[in-house]
Design an enzyme around this catalytic site. Structure first.
Site, PDB file in Angstrom:
ATOM      1  N   ASP A 106       6.426 -12.752 -13.249  1.00 55.24           N
ATOM      2  CA  ASP A 106       5.429 -11.758 -12.861  1.00 55.24           C
ATOM      3  C   ASP A 106       4.097 -12.503 -12.705  1.00 55.24           C
ATOM      4  O   ASP A 106       3.818 -13.065 -11.656  1.00 55.24           O
ATOM      5  CB  ASP A 106       5.418 -10.696 -13.960  1.00 55.24           C
ATOM      6  CG  ASP A 106       4.465  -9.554 -13.726  1.00 55.24           C
ATOM      7  OD1 ASP A 106       4.189  -9.237 -12.567  1.00 55.24           O
ATOM      8  OD2 ASP A 106       3.988  -8.963 -14.714  1.00 55.24           O
ATOM      9  N   VAL A 156      10.274  -2.927 -12.787  1.00 57.50           N
ATOM     10  CA  VAL A 156      11.713  -2.757 -12.562  1.00 57.50           C
ATOM     11  C   VAL A 156      12.489  -2.833 -13.891  1.00 57.50           C
ATOM     12  O   VAL A 156      12.033  -3.467 -14.840  1.00 57.50           O
ATOM     13  CB  VAL A 156      12.276  -3.819 -11.583  1.00 57.50           C
ATOM     14  CG1 VAL A 156      11.820  -3.553 -10.156  1.00 57.50           C
ATOM     15  CG2 VAL A 156      11.913  -5.243 -12.003  1.00 57.50           C
ATOM     16  N   ARG A 168      18.640  -2.047 -20.146  1.00 53.04           N
ATOM     17  CA  ARG A 168      19.199  -3.376 -19.873  1.00 53.04           C
ATOM     18  C   ARG A 168      20.625  -3.303 -19.350  1.00 53.04           C
ATOM     19  O   ARG A 168      21.086  -4.204 -18.657  1.00 53.04           O
ATOM     20  CB  ARG A 168      19.199  -4.239 -21.145  1.00 53.04           C
ATOM     21  CG  ARG A 168      17.823  -4.587 -21.663  1.00 53.04           C
ATOM     22  CD  ARG A 168      17.917  -5.656 -22.746  1.00 53.04           C
ATOM     23  NE  ARG A 168      16.722  -5.746 -23.556  1.00 53.04           N
ATOM     24  CZ  ARG A 168      15.631  -6.439 -23.245  1.00 53.04           C
ATOM     25  NH1 ARG A 168      15.585  -7.109 -22.114  1.00 53.04           N
ATOM     26  NH2 ARG A 168      14.595  -6.466 -24.050  1.00 53.04           N
TER      27      ARG A 168
END
Ligand code: 5GP
Length: 184
Positions: A106, A156, A168
């Site tokens: 990120d 996301v 998950r």
């Protein structure tokens, strides 16, 4: 499942399980061509990379020593701006070929920190592979060699990635919905 609710938020399917599988086959074939006849240490960054790691290594056709380290920089949907890492005491990587396996890059903060730690133990090569990258969010200069999917800077979940510990186990990747109306 095209839309899921996790905690208080709705998420829409963004990358299907099938598309992930296809991409990982290609990534594994590329690594296999590159590291044929070599012995490699693959290091997965927990928690998020455990599913990607499990799938990727089954397409790696070379001698592979599989390890994990644990890093944390997110609370809920936001970066805390600092990286906490389990001291990688077992990471003696002198003269090893290392593949670092991450779920998502990120801002680049986590990867920059982990890469520094690994380079400090003198590997003979380092390859950084991430399933997802948000190029528009990158703030810290970091080595990235292979990217599964470049995505926009929206949150996301799924395929190993969580939202406050849940999500998950979703087989595909889901993006925070722009429509949070439950009646959709
Ligand atoms: P960075 O340090 O590059 O800013 O963030 C990397 C870490 O933040 C990832 O390993 C992951 O734990 C978390 N992260 C960044 N973006 C997302 C996202 O969209 N969804 C989830 N679930 N985690 C993310």
């Amino acid at each position: 499942m095209n839309r899921v609710k996790i905690h208080d938020k709705y998420f829409d399917i963004y990358i299907t399980k099938e598309a992930i599988e296809e991409r990982i086959k290609v990534l594994g074939a590329g690594l296999s061509a590159r590291f044929r006849d070599k012995k490699v240490v693959a290091i997965g960054v927990l928690n998020g990379a455990f599913i990607f790691m499990a799938d990727l290594i089954r397409h790696c056709n070379f001698d592979l020593d599989v390890r994990f380290i644990k890093a944390k920089s997110y609370e809920g949907m936001h970066s805390t701006g600092k990286v906490e890492i389990d001291q990688p005491g077992h990471l003696d990587l002198t003269d090893e070929h290392v593949i670092l396996v991450e779920d998502i890059i990120d801002t680049g903060l986590t990867m920059q920190y982990v890469v520094q730690k690994i380079l400090a133990s003198n590997p003979s090569s380092l390859t950084v592979i991430t399933l997802l990258q948000k190029p528009a969010a990158l703030k810290h200069k970091v080595q990235i060699d292979e990217v599964g999917f470049s995505i926009p800077p929206a949150f996301v979940v799924g395929y190993g990635l969580d939202y406050d510990d849940l999500g998950r186990n979703l087989p595909g990747i889901y993006q925070l919905s722009s429509n949070q109306n439950p009646e959709q």
